[in-house]
Design a protein around this motif. Structure first.
Motif, PDB file in Angstrom:
ATOM      1  N   THR A   1       0.871  -1.188   0.000  1.00 45.79           N
ATOM      2  CA  THR A   1       0.000   0.000   0.000  1.00 45.79           C
ATOM      3  C   THR A   1       0.895   1.221   0.000  1.00 45.79           C
TER       4      THR A   1
ATOM      5  N   HIS B   1      -0.200   2.975  -5.198  1.00 46.38           N
ATOM      6  CA  HIS B   1      -1.601   2.779  -4.835  1.00 46.38           C
ATOM      7  C   HIS B   1      -2.266   4.104  -4.464  1.00 46.38           C
TER       8      HIS B   1
ATOM      9  N   VAL C   1      -5.281   6.075  -6.796  1.00 40.99           N
ATOM     10  CA  VAL C   1      -6.555   6.422  -6.169  1.00 40.99           C
ATOM     11  C   VAL C   1      -6.775   7.932  -6.211  1.00 40.99           C
TER      12      VAL C   1
ATOM     13  N   GLY D   1     -13.962  -0.433  -8.211  1.00 38.44           N
ATOM     14  CA  GLY D   1     -13.503  -1.108  -7.010  1.00 38.44           C
ATOM     15  C   GLY D   1     -12.234  -1.893  -7.263  1.00 38.44           C
ATOM     16  N   ALA D   2     -11.927  -2.784  -6.328  1.00 37.92           N
ATOM     17  CA  ALA D   2     -10.693  -3.559  -6.375  1.00 37.92           C
ATOM     18  C   ALA D   2     -10.989  -5.041  -6.268  1.00 37.92           C
TER      19      ALA D   2
ATOM     20  N   LEU E   1      -9.024  -8.329  -4.974  1.00 39.77           N
ATOM     21  CA  LEU E   1      -7.861  -8.728  -4.183  1.00 39.77           C
ATOM     22  C   LEU E   1      -7.517 -10.179  -4.459  1.00 39.77           C
TER      23      LEU E   1
ATOM     24  N   GLU F   1      -4.442  -4.777   3.038  1.00 37.97           N
ATOM     25  CA  GLU F   1      -4.965  -4.204   1.789  1.00 37.97           C
ATOM     26  C   GLU F   1      -6.446  -3.888   1.928  1.00 37.97           C
TER      27      GLU F   1
ATOM     28  N   CYS G   1      -8.274  -0.225   1.429  1.00 42.23           N
ATOM     29  CA  CYS G   1      -9.462   0.047   0.615  1.00 42.23           C
ATOM     30  C   CYS G   1     -10.524   0.788   1.425  1.00 42.23           C
ATOM     31  N   LYS G   2     -10.674   0.411   2.688  1.00 44.15           N
ATOM     32  CA  LYS G   2     -11.657   1.081   3.536  1.00 44.15           C
ATOM     33  C   LYS G   2     -11.265   2.539   3.767  1.00 44.15           C
TER      34      LYS G   2
ATOM     35  N   MET H   1     -12.733   2.737  -1.226  1.00 42.18           N
ATOM     36  CA  MET H   1     -12.791   1.992  -2.482  1.00 42.18           C
ATOM     37  C   MET H   1     -13.482   0.652  -2.252  1.00 42.18           C
TER      38      MET H   1
ATOM     39  N   ILE I   1     -14.606  -3.215  -2.475  1.00 46.90           N
ATOM     40  CA  ILE I   1     -13.924  -4.473  -2.781  1.00 46.90           C
ATOM     41  C   ILE I   1     -14.912  -5.353  -3.535  1.00 46.90           C
TER      42      ILE I   1
END
Length: 484
Positions: free
Chosen positions: A350, A354, A358, A368-369, A371, A386, A390-391, A395, A397
């Motif tokens: 991260t 990254h 973003v 979104g992503a 993983l 990760e 995202c949180k 973003m 998931i």
């Protein structure tokens, strides 16, 4: 002045010390008494003559106090020390730095580190103990109180809806944490003028010219308008198959010729996609409108720093700002055209890449992503980091893939577990955090061969259980994004 007096006193005394037994141990001391005996003499010499030292120190303090007193002027006049709350009537100014009062040296009015009082009074550093300091002097870094703030998310954390300040370690002293509800954000053209700005303690700052907005963000936003869906491929640990998953998803989804797809490799120091996609040593072409990506199929475009290197074994030794500049270049200057889906193959962790992707895609509607992790607990622990990333950047998931989930024998096609899931693996993690489990891909040695020669695995070995899983996962992603 006091330090100089003490130094002069010590040097002068040491030069006057004479061998024991001589009649004038105090030399030319003005306090010397007739008879050659100094009442302040201590030991065999005058190196530490207490009476003389006390006199000299008192004289220095009196001179220093007189100098400070002479600077005090009635309120409203320009004396830099007038009314100074740290000025003491009985001695020297504790704010002196290097022989002068910090308030005398340029004043504090233009000091970028000034926060209420003179920062140079606090440890001598322009930013020492500054409540707005975040890594460097926040007021000198673009004029934003959020510069280098670990709670910053793309822009000011308060500008991204809700209250992402809740878990910010700097919430207690962050100026933006006190913003009114409904704050339009420091990137908004309406900052300081919206109805929600009435009575906000930050309104004056927002309406000032100190906020610098990156003009390239509007260019990137305009460029991304022709791309329907943007998805990041992430993992907390390296070597779990991020680049392999990215390429095989691009190939598999791209089997539908009606879907236009792009693959952007933002792993700056370890680009893999030129080889995996069978485009090693392919040149990129630049025109008046920008850079044309490399097309490995009629409907599949790829861009990577690997296409820009003179030699494939050339190392990329770059710090964050240069990496960020290249990622912005890929978004702003590459002619992606009309795409249904753009996948971003990211490096592990991260870090700069990254955060940059973003930030640059803020306002461009990232879907979104996805993983990816291997079954063992040590990999899943890094995926949890990760998930936390995202949180923090708000973003979504889309789901998690378990890679290397068992081993497929090329001969008998049987599967055996070589990386056992200690605590239930990725599927248990998905149930715990309530995100979709996209599937488990077994380890087939022929995947490595396909990647090395740049061929789609699902086309080369359609009978493999791994190919069937790639197709299943691709189908789920197409359904999520309405690509059917």
């Amino acid at each position: 002045m006091m330090a100089a007096a003490a130094a002069s006193d010590s040097a002068e005394n040491q030069s006057e010390v004479k061998p024991e037994g001589q009649s004038s141990p105090c030399g030319g001391c003005p306090r010397k008494q007739s008879g050659g005996s100094c009442p302040g003499k201590q030991g065999g010499g005058c190196g530490g003559c207490c009476k003389r030292r006390a006199a000299m120190m008192a004289a220095a303090a009196a001179s220093d106090n007189a100098e400070n007193q002479s600077e005090v002027k009635p309120e409203g006049q320009s004396s830099p020390c007038g009314g100074c709350p740290r000025k003491q009537s009985g001695g020297g100014c504790p704010g002196r730095q290097g022989g002068g009062c910090c308030k005398k040296q340029g004043g504090c009015s233009g000091c970028p580190g000034k926060q209420g009082g003179c920062c140079r009074n606090q440890g001598g550093s322009p930013c020492a103990n500054c409540p707005g300091k975040q890594g460097g002097c926040c007021r000198s870094q673009g004029g934003s109180p959020c510069a280098n703030c670990p709670g910053k998310q793309g822009g000011c954390c308060r500008s991204q809806g809700g209250s992402p300040c809740a878990n910010c370690p700097n919430r207690n002293f962050c100026p933006s944490a006190s913003a009114n509800a409904g704050c339009p954000g420091i990137d908004s053209e309406n900052r300081g003028m919206a109805s929600a700005c009435e009575g906000c303690p930050n309104r004056a700052f927002c309406m000032s010219n100190k906020i610098v907005v990156d003009p390239d963000l509007d260019i990137i936003k305009k460029k991304m308008e022709t791309i329907k869906h943007k998805v990041l491929i992430l993992s907390g640990k390296g070597g779990v198959g991020k680049s392999t998953l990215s390429s095989q998803l691009a190939y598999t989804i791209g089997r539908d010729e009606d879907i236009q797809i792009g693959l952007c490799d933002v792993d700056i120091t370890g680009p893999s996609q030129p080889i995996i996609m069978g485009a090693e040593n392919e040149p990129v072409h630049q025109s008046n409108t920008g850079i044309t990506p490399v097309y490995v199929q009629d409907n599949l475009a790829v861009m990577s720093i690997g296409f820009l290197l003179e030699k494939q074994d050339e190392s990329v030794i770059w710090r964050g700002p240069k990496k960020n500049g290249l990622i912005k270049h890929f978004l702003k200057d590459v002619e992606w055209g009309d795409l249904d889906l753009l996948l971003f193959d990211t490096p592990p962790g991260t870090s700069d890449e990254h955060l940059s992707i973003v930030q640059y895609l803020k306002g461009c509607d990232i879907d979104g992503a996805i993983l990816i992790s291997t079954p063992q607990e040590i990999s899943i622990q890094d995926v949890r980091k990760e998930i936390n990333f995202c949180k923090k950047v708000n973003m979504p998931i889309l789901g998690i893939v378990e890679n290397m989930s068992g081993f497929v024998c090329p001969s008998c096609k049987g599967e055996s577990i070589i990386f056992p899931a200690t605590n239930g693996g990725v599927k248990a993690l998905c149930e715990e955090i309530n995100v979709p489990f996209l599937g488990a891909i077994p380890l087939d040695p022929r995947i490595v061969n396909s990647c090395d020669v740049g061929e789609p695995f699902v086309d080369s070995y359609p009978e493999s259980p791994a190919s069937k899983r790639y197709i299943e996962i691709s189908k789920k992603i197409k359904e999520m994004l309405n690509l059917n």
